[in-house]
Motif scaffolding. Structure first.
Motif: not given
Length: 304
Positions: A24, A28-29, A40, A76, A98, A100, A104-106, A158, A161
């Protein structure tokens, strides 16, 4: 032998294992490219529908995929099921899914945010889990919504949810951003073609191609997607993660393609639970100034 969860507490414990911590956090990175598109959404707010629209637009109607997650990866879950987010995809722009919240969303891509009435989201979420994570005879819908769905709050890390309200409250300040397209699920139901055109323009795929728009409307219709339901049932995730979270290997809940019935909650939820959902809107009212979902939807000129 693996078995379904028998209580909400057991369900929460198992869901915490749906993604590995390493997988996960790796997702997220991820650093997107400027033209990457993220579907989204909160779960059960039109995710699969919009994934299908995006993919049909960028491929001119290709159905050459095993399951939608194969061609539009779930950020994720990607690492845990062996999908490389950095890889090129079968078409451009690259697209991802995602759940997120904004924090936390890229960051760095384009985001299609879809909102749906919380009264409809809650029982739809239950229907997706029932038969997969637990049996309806063990956890009824009102218990699930009160003790699980409504119990979600602001993520503390992170690895968590967000609640429905924290999710949309986090994205609300960005609704006018040039890289954000905000849609309402109910508007999409009322004007399917209009939604396809908005998405086509936003992702720069056939914005003025009427023939393509009609094809995508057909191939993202409920009737069409139900004929290909196995392509939208998350079986790639289930096959890789069921055993890891203590579920039977063949456990599979209802497919994610359903009737999209926004009135089903009336027959499924108790008056007390419906009121609890309405009461929880207070967070959104504080952020948006609108006292209920329908007021927000009807008065949100930025989506018109």
């Amino acid at each position: 032998m693996a078995a379904h969860a028998k209580s909400v507490d057991e369900l929460k414990a198992r869901l915490a294992k749906l993604f590995t911590e390493e997988g996960r956090l790796r997702g997220l990175s991820f650093t997107p490219r400027p033209h990457d598109v993220f579907v989204t959404t909160l779960a059960k707010a039109g995710t699969t529908w919009v994934q299908q629209i995006v993919h049909q637009l960028r491929t001119r109607g290709s159905m050459d995929f095993e399951e939608i997650t194969e061609v539009i990866p779930w950020v994720e879950a990607a690492s845990d099921i062996g999908i490389d987010l950095e890889a090129e995809q079968v078409a451009t722009p690259r697209a991802f899914k995602t759940h997120c919240w904004y924090d936390h969303c890229p960051k760095g891509g384009k985001y299609i945010v879809v909102m749906r009435n919380p009264r409809a989201v809650a029982p739809s979420f239950y229907k997706m889990f029932a038969g997969w994570w637990f049996q309806p005879s063990d956890i009824d819908v009102n218990t699930f919504v009160k003790s699980f769905w409504l119990a979600r709050g602001k993520p503390q890390s992170k690895l968590e949810n967000s609640s429905y309200w924290h999710f949309y409250a986090s994205w609300w300040p960005h609704r006018h951003d040039s890289n954000v397209l905000w849609l309402f699920y109910e508007d999409m139901l009322e004007d399917h073609l209009g939604a396809v055109k908005k998405i086509a323009t936003f992702i720069n795929c056939g914005a003025n191609d009427e023939e393509l728009h009609q094809l995508v409307v057909k191939q993202s219709s409920l009737e069409f997607m139900k004929k290909h339901v196995v392509k939208y049932d998350d079986h790639l995730v289930k096959s890789r993660r069921n055993e890891a979270v203590g579920l039977p290997k063949d456990a599979s809940g209802a497919a994610k393609v359903n009737e999209g019935n926004n009135e089903a909650y009336k027959a499924m939820l108790s008056p007390e639970v419906i009121q609890a959902i309405d009461d929880a809107w207070k967070l959104m009212e504080d952020v948006t100034g609108f006292s209920c979902y329908e007021d927000l939807r009807k008065n949100s000129s930025f989506t018109k």
